[in-house]
Design a protein around this motif. Structure first.
Motif, PDB file in Angstrom:
ATOM      1  N   ILE A   1       0.841  -1.200   0.000  1.00  0.00           N
ATOM      2  CA  ILE A   1       0.000   0.000   0.000  1.00  0.00           C
ATOM      3  C   ILE A   1       0.876   1.250   0.000  1.00  0.00           C
ATOM      4  N   GLU A   2       1.899   1.239   0.829  1.00  0.00           N
ATOM      5  CA  GLU A   2       2.821   2.381   0.888  1.00  0.00           C
ATOM      6  C   GLU A   2       3.503   2.613  -0.460  1.00  0.00           C
ATOM      7  N   LEU A   3       3.926   1.515  -1.101  1.00  0.00           N
ATOM      8  CA  LEU A   3       4.613   1.626  -2.388  1.00  0.00           C
ATOM      9  C   LEU A   3       3.675   2.136  -3.483  1.00  0.00           C
ATOM     10  N   SER A   4       2.422   1.688  -3.460  1.00  0.00           N
ATOM     11  CA  SER A   4       1.459   2.152  -4.466  1.00  0.00           C
ATOM     12  C   SER A   4       1.192   3.646  -4.315  1.00  0.00           C
ATOM     13  N   LEU A   5       0.995   4.088  -3.091  1.00  0.00           N
ATOM     14  CA  LEU A   5       0.761   5.516  -2.846  1.00  0.00           C
ATOM     15  C   LEU A   5       1.966   6.343  -3.289  1.00  0.00           C
ATOM     16  N   GLU A   6       3.162   5.814  -3.011  1.00  0.00           N
ATOM     17  CA  GLU A   6       4.388   6.509  -3.403  1.00  0.00           C
ATOM     18  C   GLU A   6       4.561   6.530  -4.918  1.00  0.00           C
ATOM     19  N   ALA A   7       4.305   5.392  -5.572  1.00  0.00           N
ATOM     20  CA  ALA A   7       4.496   5.305  -7.021  1.00  0.00           C
ATOM     21  C   ALA A   7       3.555   6.241  -7.765  1.00  0.00           C
ATOM     22  N   MET A   8       2.320   6.340  -7.305  1.00  0.00           N
ATOM     23  CA  MET A   8       1.340   7.194  -7.977  1.00  0.00           C
ATOM     24  C   MET A   8       1.320   8.607  -7.411  1.00  0.00           C
ATOM     25  N   ASP A   9       2.030   8.792  -6.278  1.00  0.00           N
ATOM     26  CA  ASP A   9       2.122  10.110  -5.642  1.00  0.00           C
ATOM     27  C   ASP A   9       0.734  10.705  -5.399  1.00  0.00           C
ATOM     28  N   ILE A  10      -0.118   9.903  -4.769  1.00  0.00           N
ATOM     29  CA  ILE A  10      -1.465  10.346  -4.430  1.00  0.00           C
ATOM     30  C   ILE A  10      -1.706  10.109  -2.943  1.00  0.00           C
ATOM     31  N   ASP A  11      -2.700  10.796  -2.395  1.00  0.00           N
ATOM     32  CA  ASP A  11      -2.960  10.727  -0.954  1.00  0.00           C
ATOM     33  C   ASP A  11      -3.775   9.507  -0.552  1.00  0.00           C
ATOM     34  N   TYR A  12      -4.556   8.989  -1.486  1.00  0.00           N
ATOM     35  CA  TYR A  12      -5.390   7.827  -1.169  1.00  0.00           C
ATOM     36  C   TYR A  12      -5.690   7.050  -2.443  1.00  0.00           C
ATOM     37  N   ILE A  13      -6.053   5.800  -2.266  1.00  0.00           N
ATOM     38  CA  ILE A  13      -6.431   4.917  -3.368  1.00  0.00           C
ATOM     39  C   ILE A  13      -7.880   4.494  -3.148  1.00  0.00           C
ATOM     40  N   ASP A  14      -8.697   4.613  -4.178  1.00  0.00           N
ATOM     41  CA  ASP A  14     -10.127   4.347  -4.014  1.00  0.00           C
ATOM     42  C   ASP A  14     -10.432   2.877  -3.737  1.00  0.00           C
ATOM     43  N   LEU A  15      -9.721   1.989  -4.420  1.00  0.00           N
ATOM     44  CA  LEU A  15      -9.968   0.548  -4.245  1.00  0.00           C
ATOM     45  C   LEU A  15      -8.639  -0.190  -4.241  1.00  0.00           C
ATOM     46  N   TYR A  16      -8.331  -0.863  -3.138  1.00  0.00           N
ATOM     47  CA  TYR A  16      -7.126  -1.674  -3.082  1.00  0.00           C
ATOM     48  C   TYR A  16      -7.543  -3.132  -2.997  1.00  0.00           C
ATOM     49  N   GLN A  17      -7.009  -3.947  -3.922  1.00  0.00           N
ATOM     50  CA  GLN A  17      -7.442  -5.330  -4.043  1.00  0.00           C
ATOM     51  C   GLN A  17      -6.294  -6.295  -3.723  1.00  0.00           C
ATOM     52  N   ILE A  18      -6.640  -7.402  -3.096  1.00  0.00           N
ATOM     53  CA  ILE A  18      -5.680  -8.480  -2.919  1.00  0.00           C
ATOM     54  C   ILE A  18      -5.653  -9.245  -4.234  1.00  0.00           C
ATOM     55  N   HIS A  19      -4.479  -9.360  -4.806  1.00  0.00           N
ATOM     56  CA  HIS A  19      -4.321  -9.770  -6.204  1.00  0.00           C
ATOM     57  C   HIS A  19      -4.067 -11.270  -6.340  1.00  0.00           C
ATOM     58  N   ASN A  20      -4.842 -11.906  -7.219  1.00  0.00           N
ATOM     59  CA  ASN A  20      -4.583 -13.268  -7.676  1.00  0.00           C
ATOM     60  C   ASN A  20      -4.506 -14.287  -6.535  1.00  0.00           C
ATOM     61  N   VAL A  21      -5.569 -14.357  -5.758  1.00  0.00           N
ATOM     62  CA  VAL A  21      -5.650 -15.361  -4.692  1.00  0.00           C
ATOM     63  C   VAL A  21      -6.025 -16.688  -5.340  1.00  0.00           C
TER      64      VAL A  21
END
Length: 336
Positions: A89-109
């Motif tokens: 989550i920290e890396l995604s916020l940093e990579a996109m340089d945004i304050d929040y993410i609308d939907l975070y999904q657990i990928h490929n379970v």
């Protein structure tokens, strides 16, 4: 562009969204033009992933120009433990340089053991719930390729969306989507043009949007022209014509049974080959034109397709009767 409520999230999303996997193969300048065209065409839902190399970075940079407020941003990560997901989550916020993410999904379970870990006291869900409480993410989802695993995940009330393959040749998720809709979840169709297998993607998209099973379909797009073409299908709900049905059925017939649905029934391979992933990575090379990405993912596999001893156990388990042994042989040639 028509919109629908994404389950009970309160997000009113365009019925055609933007799939972020193929954007890896264009430049930042081209990516920004593509995202701008999405805005112009009414596409307001963007889906990407930690695993898609520069995709999150490209999207984040484009948002600075196009406007973060114009989109719902969804991403995902394959971290199944608390620590791994928190870091993702920290890396995604940093990579996109945004304050929040609308939907975070657990990928490929793809395994029940993964789901058990996710739901445990030190699992990924705990990190997502904490991030949601802090406002770092707004909603929580789950993705995968195996119906039975995701149907089990429906019992967890924290999951607000489900993402699964769906197109005219991959309808195995029908019951899953029905159950998810009954539970008030948003439904997201990945692989809506079968990984690029359909020569006329607009017919597949029209089929999906007429199914009433899907909130948003997310075709991967890497050009402005694709955005224009795909977004037009979401402008109004049109039934498939008789001629289009004939054409679509012809495409489905041409694809035939020689098409991996990534159900996972072929596993476990006695030699340890992750058979579905071999075909996924091969598809990156042969369908998505992500040659280096596909080769890198394949080369990272500890046991590759050339370890096949042709025991036939996988083929005896495959519900689609795929010639898996020959397909693995073909994959070996692809990755030479």
């Amino acid at each position: 562009m028509r919109t629908k409520l994404l389950g009970n999230t309160g997000m009113e999303v365009s019925v055609v969204g933007f799939g972020g996997i193929p954007i890896q193969r264009v430049t930042q300048e081209e990516a920004t033009k593509i995202i701008l065209e999405c805005k112009n065409r009414g596409i307001n839902f963007i889906d990407t992933a930690r695993a898609y190399t520069v995709s999150e970075e490209y999207i984040g940079n484009a948002l600075k120009y196009v406007g973060r407020e114009n989109f719902y941003i969804a991403t995902k990560a394959m971290g199944y433990t608390y620590d791994d997901m928190k870091k993702s989550i920290e890396l995604s916020l940093e990579a996109m340089d945004i304050d929040y993410i609308d939907l975070y999904q657990i990928h490929n379970v793809s395994k029940i053991e993964q789901l058990d870990m996710i739901l445990s006291s030190e699992g990924a869900l705990k990190a997502l719930v904490e991030a949601k409480e802090k406002g770092l993410i707004k909603h929580i989802g789950i993705t995968g390729h195996i119906c039975e695993i995701l149907i089990e995940a429906l019992n967890c009330e924290d999951f607000e969306t489900i993402q699964f393959p769906f197109n005219p040749v991959e309808s195995q998720g029908t019951e899953l989507f029905k159950k998810a809709l009954e539970r008030g979840m948003g439904t997201i169709a990945m692989k809506p043009i079968a990984g690029g297998a359909f020569s006329k993607p607009e017919l597949s998209l029209k089929y999906i949007l007429n199914s009433d099973l899907i909130t948003v379909a997310i075709p991967g797009m890497d050009s402005v022209e694709q955005v224009v073409k795909n977004s037009s299908i979401g402008d109004s709900k049109l039934e498939l014509t008789e001629e289009e049905i004939v054409e679509l059925n012809r495409e489905v017939k041409d694809l035939g049974n020689d098409f991996c649905r990534r159900c996972g029934y072929c596993k476990p391979c006695p030699e340890g080959i992750d058979i579905p992933n071999v075909f996924i990575f091969e598809g990156y090379v042969t369908r998505y034109n992500l040659v280096e990405f596909g080769k890198d993912r394949y080369n990272s596999m500890p046991i590759k397709a050339d370890s096949c001893v042709r025991c036939g156990k996988c083929e005896s388990r495959c519900p689609y009767n795929l010639p898996i042994i020959n397909k693995l042989k073909h994959a070996v040639e692809t990755f030479k």
